[in-house]
Scaffold this active site. Structure first.
Site, PDB file in Angstrom:
ATOM      1  N   ARG A 190      -8.957   4.507  -9.861  1.00  0.00           N
ATOM      2  CA  ARG A 190      -7.578   4.466 -10.330  1.00  0.00           C
ATOM      3  C   ARG A 190      -7.516   4.994 -11.761  1.00  0.00           C
ATOM      4  O   ARG A 190      -8.276   4.564 -12.615  1.00  0.00           O
ATOM      5  CB  ARG A 190      -7.029   3.043 -10.234  1.00  0.00           C
ATOM      6  CG  ARG A 190      -5.507   3.001 -10.191  1.00  0.00           C
ATOM      7  CD  ARG A 190      -5.005   1.672  -9.693  1.00  0.00           C
ATOM      8  NE  ARG A 190      -5.336   1.414  -8.320  1.00  0.00           N
ATOM      9  CZ  ARG A 190      -4.694   1.902  -7.269  1.00  0.00           C
ATOM     10  NH1 ARG A 190      -3.667   2.723  -7.458  1.00  0.00           N
ATOM     11  NH2 ARG A 190      -5.062   1.599  -6.044  1.00  0.00           N
TER      12      ARG A 190
ATOM     13  N   PHE B  82      -3.709  18.358  -2.054  1.00  0.00           N
ATOM     14  CA  PHE B  82      -3.330  18.163  -3.447  1.00  0.00           C
ATOM     15  C   PHE B  82      -4.530  18.059  -4.381  1.00  0.00           C
ATOM     16  O   PHE B  82      -4.360  17.884  -5.581  1.00  0.00           O
ATOM     17  CB  PHE B  82      -2.440  16.933  -3.628  1.00  0.00           C
ATOM     18  CG  PHE B  82      -2.917  15.682  -2.935  1.00  0.00           C
ATOM     19  CD1 PHE B  82      -4.054  15.022  -3.344  1.00  0.00           C
ATOM     20  CD2 PHE B  82      -2.198  15.171  -1.866  1.00  0.00           C
ATOM     21  CE1 PHE B  82      -4.482  13.873  -2.723  1.00  0.00           C
ATOM     22  CE2 PHE B  82      -2.615  14.013  -1.233  1.00  0.00           C
ATOM     23  CZ  PHE B  82      -3.765  13.355  -1.661  1.00  0.00           C
TER      24      PHE B  82
ATOM     25  N   LYS C  91       2.439   7.617 -10.174  1.00  0.00           N
ATOM     26  CA  LYS C  91       3.482   7.667  -9.152  1.00  0.00           C
ATOM     27  C   LYS C  91       4.790   7.109  -9.709  1.00  0.00           C
ATOM     28  O   LYS C  91       4.797   6.153 -10.474  1.00  0.00           O
ATOM     29  CB  LYS C  91       3.052   6.897  -7.902  1.00  0.00           C
ATOM     30  CG  LYS C  91       2.663   5.454  -8.135  1.00  0.00           C
ATOM     31  CD  LYS C  91       2.100   4.834  -6.870  1.00  0.00           C
ATOM     32  CE  LYS C  91       1.567   3.420  -7.143  1.00  0.00           C
ATOM     33  NZ  LYS C  91       0.950   2.814  -5.943  1.00  0.00           N
TER      34      LYS C  91
ATOM     35  N   LYS D 106       6.036  12.703  -3.527  1.00  0.00           N
ATOM     36  CA  LYS D 106       5.097  11.769  -2.901  1.00  0.00           C
ATOM     37  C   LYS D 106       5.356  11.776  -1.404  1.00  0.00           C
ATOM     38  O   LYS D 106       6.423  11.351  -0.951  1.00  0.00           O
ATOM     39  CB  LYS D 106       5.271  10.354  -3.461  1.00  0.00           C
ATOM     40  CG  LYS D 106       4.227   9.381  -2.943  1.00  0.00           C
ATOM     41  CD  LYS D 106       4.430   7.999  -3.505  1.00  0.00           C
ATOM     42  CE  LYS D 106       3.263   7.090  -3.110  1.00  0.00           C
ATOM     43  NZ  LYS D 106       3.033   7.005  -1.653  1.00  0.00           N
TER      44      LYS D 106
END
Length: 284
Positions: free
Chosen positions: A194, A124, A200, A52
């Site tokens: 979402r 990404f 994450k 991340k």
């Protein structure tokens, strides 16, 4: 959750006629893929894993860079001139622990050449590409190698065999100053909003709150800020006194500003445990 190619066909044709890419229109409305939190009960073997990055998310619409909410990023011409003429989603990044430098660079009306020479665009996602994420990972490598732009590279994606290997890599990244890991389902088609397709894994939980008051400090902080009083969207009010630098205690985030803070879970009353100031949320 909305799958990109299930949206209104007439709208997409109109956007195409106006010369707008599909992802550009949705990114301008805040419609990008957002991550949920990793659940240790899941099998990490079905995900691609990456670090991340502590940078600023940026969407390339084939012509210009924008924030995820559609605000134009004034990048130097030389930085983007050889980018592929297709939609990309990624992170403007200078390295671990350099978020403030990245944010400062992209919010200047006139690009600071010296700062942008240190900038990378790590991609990404390819929002306009059908198929699963594994196919998009391969295409990101192919097209960046073809572009031959040193500061345009894909985020390194890798696979792990099990939860033990995932935890070992996570600890290594965090010990080295990284923020944590991202996990993207290998079989996921591109979607917005979402989603559990993207998760994450971080050592702390992040959240946002509005500054409602300043409280004076005591002892070494006498005569300057001791703590911020903040209010969350769900009505929780509490104080944050940790994580503030000496400069921030003299010139604290103003009342009304939105800040990001870290915490280690919630108390039985639902309040953040050990909240720690991280940064002011920058306009997107």
């Amino acid at each position: 959750m909305r799958i990109l190619w299930h949206c209104d066909l007439k709208r997409l044709r109109l956007l195409a006629a106006l010369g707008l890419g599909i992802v550009a229109a949705y990114a301008h409305a805040g419609e990008v893929l957002l991550a949920n939190v990793w659940n240790s009960q899941l099998d990490p073997g079905v995900y691609w894993v990456s670090e991340k990055l502590d940078g600023v998310r940026a969407v390339w619409d084939g012509k210009q860079l924008h924030t995820r909410n559609g605000n134009l990023i004034q990048a130097p011409d030389w930085f983007v001139v050889d980018f592929p003429k297709r939609n990309m989603d990624g992170e403007l990044w200078m390295g671990r622990g350099r978020f403030e430098e990245v944010a400062g660079a992209i919010h200047q009306e006139k690009p600071d050449e010296a700062r942008w020479r240190q900038m990378q665009y790590r991609i990404f996602e390819l929002p306009d590409m059908p198929g699963d994420f594994s196919a998009r990972v391969a295409e990101m490598h192919r097209m960046t190698q073809e572009a031959q732009v040193p500061w345009l590279t894909p985020v390194l994606q890798f696979r792990v065999a099990n939860a033990k290997e995932l935890r070992e890599i996570f600890n290594k990244v965090v010990d080295g100053g990284g923020e944590g890991l991202m996990l993207h389902r290998a079989d996921a088609v591109y979607m917005t909003g979402r989603s559990d397709a993207l998760l994450k894994l971080k050592p702390f939980d992040d959240a946002e709150a509005k500054v409602t008051a300043h409280f004076s400090g005591k002892g070494r902080n006498s005569g300057r800020l001791g703590a911020l009083e903040v209010l969350t969207d769900d009505g929780m009010r509490f104080r944050i006194g940790s994580g503030l630098s000496d400069a921030q205690r003299v010139n604290p985030p103003p009342v009304g500003s939105i800040i990001t803070y870290r915490h280690t879970g919630l108390t039985h009353k639902g309040l953040p445990r050990f909240p720690r100031y991280l940064r002011v949320r920058l306009p997107e």
